[in-house]
Design an enzyme around this catalytic site. Sequence first.
Site, PDB file in Angstrom:
ATOM      1  N   ASP A  41       9.814   2.787   1.285  1.00 55.78           N
ATOM      2  CA  ASP A  41       8.681   3.624   1.690  1.00 55.78           C
ATOM      3  C   ASP A  41       8.520   3.496   3.203  1.00 55.78           C
ATOM      4  OD1 ASP A  41       6.211   4.652   2.405  1.00 55.78           O
ATOM      5  OD2 ASP A  41       5.119   3.748   0.738  1.00 55.78           O
TER       6      ASP A  41
ATOM      7  N   LYS B 110       3.703  11.298   6.831  1.00 53.74           N
ATOM      8  CA  LYS B 110       2.903  11.124   8.044  1.00 53.74           C
ATOM      9  C   LYS B 110       3.486  11.840   9.253  1.00 53.74           C
ATOM     10  CE  LYS B 110       0.548   6.878   6.607  1.00 53.74           C
ATOM     11  NZ  LYS B 110      -0.711   7.510   6.213  1.00 53.74           N
TER      12      LYS B 110
ATOM     13  N   PHE C  87       0.861  -1.183   0.000  1.00 49.35           N
ATOM     14  CA  PHE C  87       0.000   0.000   0.000  1.00 49.35           C
ATOM     15  C   PHE C  87       0.895   1.229   0.000  1.00 49.35           C
ATOM     16  CE2 PHE C  87      -2.307   3.546   1.760  1.00 49.35           C
ATOM     17  CZ  PHE C  87      -3.474   3.520   1.019  1.00 49.35           C
TER      18      PHE C  87
END
Length: 419
Positions: free
Chosen positions: A234, A268, A147
Site C-alpha cells: 500500500d 492520493k 492504516f
Amino acid sequence: METVTKVTKSEAFIAKENNYGAHNYHPLPVVLERGEGVYVWDVEGDRYYDFLSAYSAVNQGHCHPRIIHALKQQAEKLTLTSRAFYSDKLGDFEEYLCKLFGYEKALVMNSGVEAVETAMKLCRKWAYEVKGLAADQAKIVFADGNFHGRTISVISASNDDSARKNFGPFVDGIVRVPYNDVDAFEQLLKEDKNIAGFIVEPIQGEAGVVVPDEDYLSRIRSLCKEYNVLFVIDEIQTGIARTGRMLASYAIDESDSSSKPDILILGKALSGGVLPVSAVLADDQVMLCIKPGEHGSTYGGNPLACAVSLEALQVVIDEKLADNAHLMGMVFRAGLNDIATRSPLIKEVRGKGLLSAIVIDGAEDGHLAWDICMEFKANGLLAKPTHGDKIRLAPPLVINEEQIHECLSIIEKSLARFA
C-alpha cells in the site's frame, strides 16, 4: 447596553460545518480558501506553510498550473462515460501506469480505500482460482499499527480502537502480525496454509511515520514467494515521490526490485490532489482473475481523472520531485535533530524523504501535541498530531531549502513556547 460579539469569517464557516456536517473529523480551527505551491491562505487572508499536504495527496504543490490546465482542458470535452463504454483517455493512462511502475495491468478506482478493497478481492480471487485454496478459506495478513482506510473490511484488519469501537461485527479471514517482524510472519506461514496475501505499508504513515528495517520488505517478499502468497504494498501515502524516490518499496528503474510487490496500490498524489483517483497494479496472472461484471466503479477510470493523473505523474518526473524530496528531507530532519538538542519536547525524529514526524515527550494523551500544532498555526505552519504524541510533517515536494529553514525556525519558536 447589550454587547454584540463579532463573529469572524472563520468562526462562521466552522459553525456551519458543525451545524450541518457529520462530526467525523476534528480539524484544526483554520478555514482555507486558496492554495499555491507550499502555501495555503485562510478566509481572513492569513498565509500558512502546509505541512500535511492533504495527507500527502498534494505532493506536486497546491493548484499546480500544468495539472489544473489538464483538468480544464478535459473538463470542457468529456468528464464521465462510466465503464459501459470505452474512452480515449483510460487506455493511455493504464499504459502509462503499467510502463512506469513495471506491471502488465492496471485497475483504476477512486479513493485509496477502494483500491485496498480491490487488492483484497484480488487476493481472494487469486487464492481460489490460481493457488487452489478451498472455498471461503482464504486469509489476508495485515500488520499491527496499519492504516488502510475506513471501510468495514479494512477496519477489520486494524488494531486501533478508535477505528473499530462499535462498528462490529467485523469481516472474517483477516490475520495480523507485528510490523517489522519477519520471524512472526514466517511462523504464521508455517502454521497456516490458507494465507492468500500480505498487505503492508512500506512506512506506516498514520501510525506516526514508522520506518521499518532496511531489509524488511525484501525479506517479506522472499517469504511470500517461497510460500506462494501474494505480496501487496500500500503506497497510497508513501508513493509518488514522497519518500525520496517514486516508490518507497522498490526502485522503478529496476536497480533494486527485490521488494517489488505482486500488487501495488496507489492513490492520493496520483492526481496531484485535484481529484480522487487510485489504482491497483498487477500482472496478468493476478489481475485477470477478475472477470467482467465482478468488480468496478461508475467513476473509476473516468476521462477527467485519467487526463489529470497522467499529467500529475509527468509533473513529478519532469520537475524531479523525488530528488527534491530526498535532498530537502535530509536538510529538514537534520534541522529537526538539531532542534531536538535544545528542546526536551522532541523525543524522536523519524522519516524518509519529505515524510517526517516528531515524537513529543509526555504527550501520549494527545493534548500537548495538539497544543503545539495550534502554536505552529499561530506562527504560520499547519500540521496535525497522529496517535497522540506524534506530529507528522509532510510539506509539498516543491518546497525549497530557504522555505525549509524558515519552517524549522517556526517549529523551534513554537516549541520554545512550551519549554
